[in-house]
Design a protein around this motif. Sequence first.
Motif, PDB file in Angstrom:
ATOM      1  N   SER A  21       0.850  -1.193   0.000  1.00  0.00           N
ATOM      2  CA  SER A  21       0.000   0.000   0.000  1.00  0.00           C
ATOM      3  C   SER A  21       0.884   1.241   0.000  1.00  0.00           C
ATOM      4  O   SER A  21       2.077   1.172   0.336  1.00  0.00           O
ATOM      5  N   GLN A  22       0.302   2.388  -0.328  1.00  0.00           N
ATOM      6  CA  GLN A  22       1.073   3.625  -0.381  1.00  0.00           C
ATOM      7  C   GLN A  22       1.628   3.990   0.994  1.00  0.00           C
ATOM      8  O   GLN A  22       2.758   4.487   1.107  1.00  0.00           O
ATOM      9  N   ASN A  23       0.873   3.714   2.052  1.00  0.00           N
ATOM     10  CA  ASN A  23       1.347   4.005   3.410  1.00  0.00           C
ATOM     11  C   ASN A  23       2.598   3.187   3.737  1.00  0.00           C
ATOM     12  O   ASN A  23       3.555   3.708   4.321  1.00  0.00           O
ATOM     13  N   SER A  24       2.589   1.897   3.379  1.00  0.00           N
ATOM     14  CA  SER A  24       3.753   1.033   3.636  1.00  0.00           C
ATOM     15  C   SER A  24       4.953   1.497   2.816  1.00  0.00           C
ATOM     16  O   SER A  24       6.082   1.541   3.320  1.00  0.00           O
ATOM     17  N   ILE A  25       4.703   1.856   1.557  1.00  0.00           N
ATOM     18  CA  ILE A  25       5.782   2.346   0.692  1.00  0.00           C
ATOM     19  C   ILE A  25       6.402   3.604   1.282  1.00  0.00           C
ATOM     20  O   ILE A  25       7.633   3.747   1.348  1.00  0.00           O
ATOM     21  N   ASN A  26       5.569   4.514   1.744  1.00  0.00           N
ATOM     22  CA  ASN A  26       6.056   5.768   2.342  1.00  0.00           C
ATOM     23  C   ASN A  26       6.955   5.492   3.546  1.00  0.00           C
ATOM     24  O   ASN A  26       7.969   6.171   3.744  1.00  0.00           O
ATOM     25  N   SER A  27       6.582   4.497   4.357  1.00  0.00           N
ATOM     26  CA  SER A  27       7.380   4.152   5.545  1.00  0.00           C
ATOM     27  C   SER A  27       8.754   3.636   5.147  1.00  0.00           C
ATOM     28  O   SER A  27       9.777   4.036   5.714  1.00  0.00           O
ATOM     29  N   TYR A  28       8.797   2.743   4.158  1.00  0.00           N
ATOM     30  CA  TYR A  28      10.082   2.189   3.699  1.00  0.00           C
ATOM     31  C   TYR A  28      10.969   3.280   3.096  1.00  0.00           C
ATOM     32  O   TYR A  28      12.177   3.325   3.340  1.00  0.00           O
ATOM     33  N   VAL A  29      10.363   4.143   2.301  1.00  0.00           N
ATOM     34  CA  VAL A  29      11.116   5.219   1.651  1.00  0.00           C
ATOM     35  C   VAL A  29      11.658   6.198   2.690  1.00  0.00           C
ATOM     36  O   VAL A  29      12.801   6.671   2.592  1.00  0.00           O
ATOM     37  N   LEU A  30      10.857   6.488   3.718  1.00  0.00           N
ATOM     38  CA  LEU A  30      11.277   7.421   4.763  1.00  0.00           C
ATOM     39  C   LEU A  30      12.529   6.921   5.482  1.00  0.00           C
ATOM     40  O   LEU A  30      13.416   7.711   5.818  1.00  0.00           O
ATOM     41  N   ASP A  31      12.621   5.616   5.708  1.00  0.00           N
ATOM     42  CA  ASP A  31      13.805   5.047   6.361  1.00  0.00           C
ATOM     43  C   ASP A  31      15.069   5.366   5.560  1.00  0.00           C
ATOM     44  O   ASP A  31      16.099   5.749   6.119  1.00  0.00           O
ATOM     45  N   VAL A  32      14.983   5.214   4.243  1.00  0.00           N
ATOM     46  CA  VAL A  32      16.151   5.485   3.384  1.00  0.00           C
ATOM     47  C   VAL A  32      16.429   6.985   3.332  1.00  0.00           C
ATOM     48  O   VAL A  32      17.598   7.411   3.338  1.00  0.00           O
ATOM     49  N   GLU A  33      15.391   7.788   3.292  1.00  0.00           N
ATOM     50  CA  GLU A  33      15.563   9.255   3.248  1.00  0.00           C
ATOM     51  C   GLU A  33      16.259   9.768   4.508  1.00  0.00           C
ATOM     52  O   GLU A  33      17.038  10.724   4.453  1.00  0.00           O
ATOM     53  N   LYS A  34      16.001   9.126   5.638  1.00  0.00           N
ATOM     54  CA  LYS A  34      16.677   9.510   6.891  1.00  0.00           C
ATOM     55  C   LYS A  34      18.182   9.252   6.779  1.00  0.00           C
ATOM     56  O   LYS A  34      18.999  10.058   7.225  1.00  0.00           O
ATOM     57  N   LEU A  35      18.523   8.122   6.166  1.00  0.00           N
ATOM     58  CA  LEU A  35      19.946   7.801   5.964  1.00  0.00           C
ATOM     59  C   LEU A  35      20.587   8.809   5.018  1.00  0.00           C
ATOM     60  O   LEU A  35      21.693   9.300   5.273  1.00  0.00           O
ATOM     61  N   ILE A  36      19.897   9.152   3.941  1.00  0.00           N
ATOM     62  CA  ILE A  36      20.420  10.125   2.967  1.00  0.00           C
ATOM     63  C   ILE A  36      20.641  11.478   3.640  1.00  0.00           C
ATOM     64  O   ILE A  36      21.674  12.132   3.431  1.00  0.00           O
TER      65      ILE A  36
END
Length: 298
Positions: A21-36
Motif C-alpha cells: 500500500s502507499q502508506n507502507s511504501i512511504n514508511s520504507y522510503v522514509l527510512d532510506v531518506e533519513k539515511l540520505i
Amino acid sequence: MKWSQALKDYTFYLKIERGLSQNSINSYVLDVEKLISFLEEKDINETAISITDETIREFIYNTSKHINERSQSRLISGLRSFFNYLVFEDYRPDNPLELIESPKIGRKLPDTLSEEEIDNLIKAIDLSKPEGERNRAMLETLYGCGLRVSELVNLKLSDLFFEEGFIKVTGKGDKQRFVPIIDVTKKYIDIYRKDIRKHMNIQAGFEDTLFLNRRGKQLTRAMIFTIIKQLAVKIDLNKSISPHTFRHSFATHLLQNNADLRSIQLMLGHESITTTEIYVHLDRNHLTKVVEKFHPRK
C-alpha cells in the motif's frame, strides 16, 4: 548509482512487485531518506552501492539517541529491506546491515474484549437515532468478520454475497479475500440497509458504499474510533480500545473455540502465519487444552 535513482527504483519495486500500500511504501522510503539526510548533514560522500557497514552503524548510533528501541528496530528492518533489494538486483554484492542486530524488544500483545464486553458495547448503542442501526451493523461487522477499520469503511454493497455466506474484503495492498459472514451480522446489515440507508440522500460517487455518514458520504476511520471510544465511556469500560480491538477479539475468540490458525490467518488476511501466531500467546488455557487432548501421554 545516485541515491535518488536507487530510491526511485526501490519505490517502483515495492509498488509493482511487492504490491504494498502507499502508506507502507512511504514508511520504507522514509527510512532510506533519513539515511540520505544523515550523509548530507555529515558530508559523507558514499552512494547506495559504496556505503559500508561502519557508516550505517554510525547512522544508527546517531539516530538511536532520539528514538525508542521499537522505532530503531523498525528503521533497521526498513534499511535491510532496501539493501536486500540492491543485492537482489545485483547492484551490490552484500547487505551492509547483514551483521547489524536489531534491539531486542518485547512483543506487545493486543488488547482484547470478552464476549460480554462486546455485547455491552453493542447494547449501549442508541437505536432511537438513525445512526444507531448503522453503528450496530458496523460493530457487528468488525467483530463478526474480523475486519480492519479501513476495510470496514471501504466495504461496498457489491461486496456482499449473503446468499453464498461471504463478503469480499479489500485489504492491505489492495489484496482481496472472501470472509465468511454469520447470520447475526447479515441480519443487522440488512436492517440498516432496508430501514435506514435506503431512505438517505446519498451523494454522487458513494452509491455503492455500504456505511455512510449523515451527509450520504463514506465514513472516516476517525469517526469509527470516536464512536467506539464514546461507547466505552458510556459503559465505564476501563480499557483502551479501538476498532482493531474487535479484530483482535474476533481472532482470539475463534482460537478459544478451537479454530485452527491457518483458517484464522486466511480470514484476517495475514500474509504470514507468524503474524497470526500472536493470538496463541493471548490464550494460555487453549494451549493447555491442546496438550491435554492431543499429547500421547495424556
